[in-house]
Design an enzyme around this catalytic site. Structure first.
Site, PDB file in Angstrom:
ATOM      1  N   HIS A   1     -15.295  31.414  45.366  1.00 30.74           N
ATOM      2  CA  HIS A   1     -14.446  30.545  45.940  1.00 30.74           C
ATOM      3  C   HIS A   1     -14.004  29.743  46.882  1.00 30.74           C
ATOM      4  CE1 HIS A   1     -11.788  32.941  41.785  1.00 30.74           C
ATOM      5  NE2 HIS A   1     -12.017  31.445  41.328  1.00 30.74           N
TER       6      HIS A   1
ATOM      7  N   LYS B   1     -22.309  29.067  38.955  1.00 30.01           N
ATOM      8  CA  LYS B   1     -21.458  29.840  38.384  1.00 30.01           C
ATOM      9  C   LYS B   1     -21.762  29.872  36.361  1.00 30.01           C
ATOM     10  CE  LYS B   1     -19.356  34.013  36.997  1.00 30.01           C
ATOM     11  NZ  LYS B   1     -18.475  34.433  36.402  1.00 30.01           N
TER      12      LYS B   1
ATOM     13  N   SER C   1     -13.533  36.518  38.980  1.00 33.94           N
ATOM     14  CA  SER C   1     -12.309  37.082  39.047  1.00 33.94           C
ATOM     15  C   SER C   1     -12.373  38.349  37.913  1.00 33.94           C
ATOM     16  CB  SER C   1     -11.205  36.395  38.753  1.00 33.94           C
ATOM     17  OG  SER C   1     -11.392  35.091  39.850  1.00 33.94           O
TER      18      SER C   1
END
Ligand code: AMP
Length: 287
Positions: free
Chosen positions: A45, A157, A194
């Site tokens: 991020h 991604k 995450s």
């Protein structure tokens, strides 16, 4: 407007607050880039934030865990929520505004409008997660309309998601430039996500095999080996190395996502989604 205890970055929780800030910047001639996220921020991020910082005068990062992109049996409840830590990381990147809308700002009671990008959503993750791209397309469309940035950035991604978003921007004539950032990986090749936080120590040792075997397969294919034989072999090697299930390991056209069965004639990518226990990992590489 509020400020996080740990961060110097202003936080907008309402649409009025977001628009007041962004309109003020625009009146002053500043360009604005939006970085949409679901929080639990990592270097992937932050790499997008850094690209945004270079390209735009002002950077807004949105943090919203979007219920519509999770099926009822998926991990919406467990999805990591680390708002204070995220705000501190974004302060370190000199982000100008965090947009953390309350759920009813994104889904008003009775909301029944959705955005579907038909063609691109029918491949790859669209098959194993049929609800997913409708949820993503709807929330991203909303974020783009709410924030009205000059640019927005997404990671490779989630390559299929990036294509879906480019398509909806084109099809709905949204006045925004879509930028892309490369995949950020651990030193061992594992694409940061995450969801990697869910992995047990043993699964963490297995997880990098996904990228390693994809790279090996890509090498063999570019050397001229038979595509379906290489993919078949790679699937069985992944299962042997500890993956529990493979949703797909396939080559698709890099723009249309049309499946490539036996000959690569235009830019293509190798895409994979595979499960370690309850955790689904995705990755893709250019061929
Ligand atoms: P998420 O919070 O998972 O919805 O991701 C928010 C944005 O970060 C999306 O545009 C993702 O594609 C991007 N992103 C997530 N992980 C990575 C990564 N490892 N490298 C680059 N971009 C990423």
């Amino acid at each position: 407007m509020s400020k996080s205890k740990l961060s110097a970055v202003p936080i907008a929780n309402s649409l009025d607050d977001l628009r007041n800030v962004v309109n003020g910047w625009k009146a002053g001639g500043k360009s604005v880039m939006l970085v949409p996220t679901m929080g639990a921020l990592h270097e992937g991020h932050l790499s997008l934030v850094r690209i945004a910082r270079r390209k735009a005068d002002r950077v807004v990062v949105s943090i919203f865990v979007n219920p519509a992109q999770f099926a009822p049996h998926e991990d919406f409840q467990e999805y990591p929520r680390e708002f204070e830590g995220d705000a501190a990381k974004l302060a370190g990147e000199q982000v100008d505004l965090i947009y953390a809308p309350k759920p009813d700002v994104m889904y008003a009671p009775g909301a029944s409008t959705t955005v579907q990008v038909e063609a691109l959503s029918s491949q790859l993750c669209g098959i194993s997660r049929p609800h997913f791209f409708g949820g993503v397309a709807t929330i991203v469309t909303k974020l783009l309309i709410q924030c009205a940035p000059d640019m927005a950035i997404f990671g490779e991604k989630d390559y299929q998601q990036l294509l879906v978003i480019r398509a909806l921007v084109r099809d709905l004539s949204l006045p925004v430039e879509i930028c892309a950032g490369p995949i950020i990986r651990d030193k061992n090749g594992l694409a940061l996500s995450s969801r990697n936080a869910y992995l047990t120590p043993e699964q963490r040792r297995t997880a990098p095999m996904l990228n390693r075997m994809m790279l090996r397969a890509a090498d063999r294919i570019t050397e001229g080996a038979d595509i379906s034989a290489v993919l078949q072999h790679t699937r069985s090697e992944l299962l042997k190395s500890g993956f529990d299930k493979i949703d797909y390991l396939e080559i698709h056209d890099a723009e249309t996502l049309a499946p490539v069965a036996n000959k690569i004639t235009s830019p293509a990518r190798l895409f994979a989604a595979a499960w370690l226990g309850q955790t689904r990992l995705i990755d893709n590489i250019a061929l």
